[in-house]
Design a protein around this motif. Sequence first.
Motif, mmCIF file in Angstrom:
data_model
loop_
_atom_site.group_PDB
_atom_site.id
_atom_site.type_symbol
_atom_site.label_atom_id
_atom_site.label_comp_id
_atom_site.label_asym_id
_atom_site.label_seq_id
_atom_site.Cartn_x
_atom_site.Cartn_y
_atom_site.Cartn_z
ATOM 1 N N SER A 1 -34.565 3.423 2.951
ATOM 2 C CA SER A 1 -34.076 3.207 1.583
ATOM 3 C C SER A 1 -34.185 1.746 1.170
ATOM 4 O O SER A 1 -34.153 1.425 -0.019
ATOM 5 N N ASP A 2 -34.337 0.849 2.152
ATOM 6 C CA ASP A 2 -34.517 -0.579 1.872
ATOM 7 C C ASP A 2 -35.984 -0.996 1.881
ATOM 8 O O ASP A 2 -36.285 -2.174 1.685
ATOM 9 N N GLY A 3 -36.876 -0.050 2.144
ATOM 10 C CA GLY A 3 -38.303 -0.341 2.141
ATOM 11 C C GLY A 3 -38.968 -0.265 3.490
ATOM 12 O O GLY A 3 -40.199 -0.414 3.587
ATOM 13 N N LEU A 4 -38.194 -0.054 4.578
ATOM 14 C CA LEU A 4 -38.779 0.119 5.906
ATOM 15 C C LEU A 4 -39.642 1.381 5.913
ATOM 16 O O LEU A 4 -39.261 2.403 5.339
ATOM 17 N N SER A 5 -40.798 1.309 6.558
ATOM 18 C CA SER A 5 -41.743 2.419 6.468
ATOM 19 C C SER A 5 -41.266 3.673 7.183
ATOM 20 O O SER A 5 -41.628 4.790 6.807
ATOM 21 N N ASN A 6 -40.468 3.511 8.238
ATOM 22 C CA ASN A 6 -39.995 4.657 9.009
ATOM 23 C C ASN A 6 -38.719 4.249 9.727
ATOM 24 O O ASN A 6 -38.570 3.094 10.117
ATOM 25 N N ASP A 7 -37.806 5.195 9.908
ATOM 26 C CA ASP A 7 -36.518 4.859 10.510
ATOM 27 C C ASP A 7 -36.570 4.718 12.028
ATOM 28 O O ASP A 7 -35.652 4.161 12.634
ATOM 29 N N VAL A 8 -37.602 5.255 12.671
ATOM 30 C CA VAL A 8 -37.700 5.136 14.124
ATOM 31 C C VAL A 8 -38.408 3.824 14.452
ATOM 32 O O VAL A 8 -39.622 3.700 14.309
ATOM 33 N N VAL A 9 -37.621 2.853 14.896
ATOM 34 C CA VAL A 9 -38.130 1.501 15.163
ATOM 35 C C VAL A 9 -38.350 1.350 16.661
ATOM 36 O O VAL A 9 -37.442 1.589 17.467
ATOM 37 N N ASP B 1 -42.399 -14.100 14.239
ATOM 38 C CA ASP B 1 -43.581 -14.926 14.508
ATOM 39 C C ASP B 1 -43.224 -16.410 14.440
ATOM 40 O O ASP B 1 -42.076 -16.792 14.188
ATOM 41 N N LYS B 2 -44.201 -17.257 14.681
ATOM 42 C CA LYS B 2 -43.924 -18.688 14.797
ATOM 43 C C LYS B 2 -43.477 -19.310 13.483
ATOM 44 O O LYS B 2 -42.785 -20.338 13.480
ATOM 45 N N LYS B 3 -43.862 -18.725 12.363
ATOM 46 C CA LYS B 3 -43.381 -19.217 11.068
ATOM 47 C C LYS B 3 -41.918 -18.851 10.850
ATOM 48 O O LYS B 3 -41.153 -19.614 10.268
ATOM 49 N N GLY B 4 -41.563 -17.657 11.302
ATOM 50 C CA GLY B 4 -40.216 -17.159 11.101
ATOM 51 C C GLY B 4 -40.172 -15.790 10.470
ATOM 52 O O GLY B 4 -39.099 -15.223 10.263
ATOM 53 N N LEU B 5 -41.335 -15.206 10.191
ATOM 54 C CA LEU B 5 -41.402 -13.875 9.599
ATOM 55 C C LEU B 5 -41.089 -12.816 10.656
ATOM 56 O O LEU B 5 -41.554 -12.905 11.787
ATOM 57 N N MET B 6 -40.274 -11.826 10.284
ATOM 58 C CA MET B 6 -39.938 -10.737 11.197
ATOM 59 C C MET B 6 -40.999 -9.640 11.100
ATOM 60 O O MET B 6 -41.461 -9.298 10.008
ATOM 61 N N TRP B 7 -41.352 -9.087 12.258
ATOM 62 C CA TRP B 7 -42.302 -7.974 12.327
ATOM 63 C C TRP B 7 -41.646 -6.808 13.040
ATOM 64 O O TRP B 7 -40.999 -6.989 14.077
ATOM 65 N N ILE B 8 -41.828 -5.616 12.492
ATOM 66 C CA ILE B 8 -41.183 -4.411 13.007
ATOM 67 C C ILE B 8 -42.232 -3.319 13.125
ATOM 68 O O ILE B 8 -42.956 -3.034 12.165
ATOM 69 N N ILE C 1 -46.590 -0.515 10.496
ATOM 70 C CA ILE C 1 -46.159 -1.869 10.832
ATOM 71 C C ILE C 1 -45.493 -2.481 9.597
ATOM 72 O O ILE C 1 -45.953 -2.281 8.475
ATOM 73 N N ASN C 2 -44.423 -3.215 9.821
ATOM 74 C CA ASN C 2 -43.686 -3.843 8.726
ATOM 75 C C ASN C 2 -43.517 -5.334 8.988
ATOM 76 O O ASN C 2 -43.250 -5.746 10.122
#
Length: 772
Positions: free
Chosen positions: A46-54, A60-67, A73-74
Amino acid sequence: MCLRKCILILILSTLFVHISFSQRKIMYTKPVVKDVQTKFINLNISDGLSNDVVNDIIQDKKGLMWICTMDGINSYDGREFIVYHNDKNDSLSPQSDEVYCIEIDGKGDLYFGTKKGICVYIPDNDKFKRINLKGNDFNKDDVYIRQIKYYGNNGLWVEILEGGLLHYNILTDSVDRFYKHAPTHQPYYRYHPIYYDRDSTLWIGGRGLNPGYLKKGSSELKFIKSNPEDINKKRENDVASYYEDSRGTFWVSALDGIYILDRKTEIYKKFFKTSTWYIFEDNNDNMWFTGGSGVFKYLPDADQIIWFSKDKDNPASLSSNSVYKVYEDYHGNLWFATNNGLSIYSPELFPFGSYSHIPGIDNSPQGVNVTAVAEDEKGGLWIGYEENGLDYFTPRHEHFQHYNKSNSGLSANEVSSLNLDEENNKLWIGLWRGIGFNSLNINTMNFELFSLNTANTREDWYNDFIEDDFGNFYIGFWGGQGLFTFDKEKGKFLKSLKEKFPRLNLSRLITRFLKDNSGNIWFGTTSGGLYIYYPREDTSKAYFSDIEDNRGLTSNSINDLCIDNEDNVWIISNTLQKYIPENDSFLSYGKQDGLTSYSLVSLLADNLGNIWVATSDKGLFKFNVVEELFTQYTSHSGLQSNKFSKGRLKLSTGELFFGGTNGFNLFSPGYIIKRSSIPKPFFGNLYLNYEKVFPNLNTSPNRLFSPDITNIKIELSSTDAVNPERYYYQCILEGYDEDWVNVDSKYREISYSFVPAGTYTFKYRIGDGERW
């Protein structure tokens, strides 16, 4: 006869196995503490995550979160999720939407393990390069990747579902080592560890596999066999996670629990019996265990386990009890990968321990509006509520025990004040009902009611109790008789002292007592000023806010009093005031000094020399006495709400308790005062004429824009993806802007239109109100 023998053999066999299993002693045998008050930030589809099963998380080195999830991939910057899916018509997309793991190499490149192979993210074009795992007798296009581990020298270790450990050389783009082993059973169990210990030994595992290891310099992959009948071995063939903590302890977890392994002797000791899929140590040396029963936090120094789980009645609880992994970001936030999205635990975001009534959960405060609190010698807290009786709360075990009119001898649920008599094991309970007050014998748990006038409910209203240095016990009436003495031993009212104070009618409306270090009794009133009673001399003094009294009292409505470590007396009315004994006057601090509320309800002095003021509308203020500076904290800082009530106490530990209209906060001032780190800024997406373009300013900072570019929008990101809105953002386009431009902290973006041709430098900074 044969049937009887068969049954007997079966029973004996079962008994034998049971005895063998039970001989494994569990190292941790203390009760687990259930935590229902810790707040989690939950993000899902509901917040924009592609799928609830993470399945996995990384920053990453910049600070961006990857899921990575079971459907794509998010990336997440605290503002929005960007989703990447497989596109059968695009060879620069991931091979599959089932993505199980993420790893980052020494250069900062991100590798994703999917059901059909490995791909690496290319930030210059926001695409993915697919890797062919070929070489050294290994050559397959579609490989079910279970885990990836980078370990220097430009190499990736890769575990595959069909049973094998391979080493991929990034520089040569080839597989240069391959070790065949048994395949993983039941692939729906997504754990499949690859771990390096401090001796550079590589460890592998998986569902149905024995612990395997590859020593540095060795070419032989070895395994430690399990044995259900050997108490020095692991019970089952199964490995979900490894972890070597800061103390050198080597942990192994699986469906059969958590073990500690001596790697030299290969002897196991079972630590905890709960099935565990992942083990992690945070930056504060706490251990975290996750699995199908939620999350367990182990505090090694206290030897205590705290349990967090999903509760259907609490939307701020863990989002699911199935937790696959945990990841700690640059700011100490813990991200939990669950089968119902992401749950984020942020100690820095919620530094104030907050306790609120949760409908349906018995182990939470039974009341909402906290009016009183008292501490016993064991550190337990008696908590009174405006309409819901009493609780006894043990902070160490996070346990609430409820007392009210219906389940105990409490005479009314409207509690106004509490006073603990340790010597006689009695709790004195002021009631706001007009019927009297209670005492509670803590040994027998019997309540007793005392009333001044049973025929008139207008007199028996109580606001406070206090005992002087001579053993005299005083009752603070609101109305009626004002200051009154009471014989605790005989349970009898003695006499009213109201005649000793000027402005008789108003002095009877007592709000709060304070005993100073000379043994004098101070008390405030609702509208009759401030008073001091001297027990030794049986005399009094009064202070008023009017034209006849020029000693500086700003209001006749005194809401609270406290004394600091330097023996200074502080009071609150519509301002904060400090009593100056040298000239018998008051020094005021108010709106002009940063105390922006006039609705002040309670105050406490901490052991660090600060004064804390609670309000009924704008949260909590800390006053730095030396710098004469106020710092405001609100519900965004984790307070129970912005509305506080009169219940407050400094505990024997130095912690502060402030009650409010939605529970209470219990916190260590030193932890709150400690400055948090300002996140590192980086550029988000770049838009030219309202179209997103790549590469962005992080990978390509020097840009030449053509004359037809009339609008430029730059998103501002940082390493804090949990609560970026709490910071201040400023930008400047040198050569165009005359000064730094403030940027809205909610949207964190800036646009420029029709900028004249020229050479410019764009700069961006983040601050916390004191530092940039």
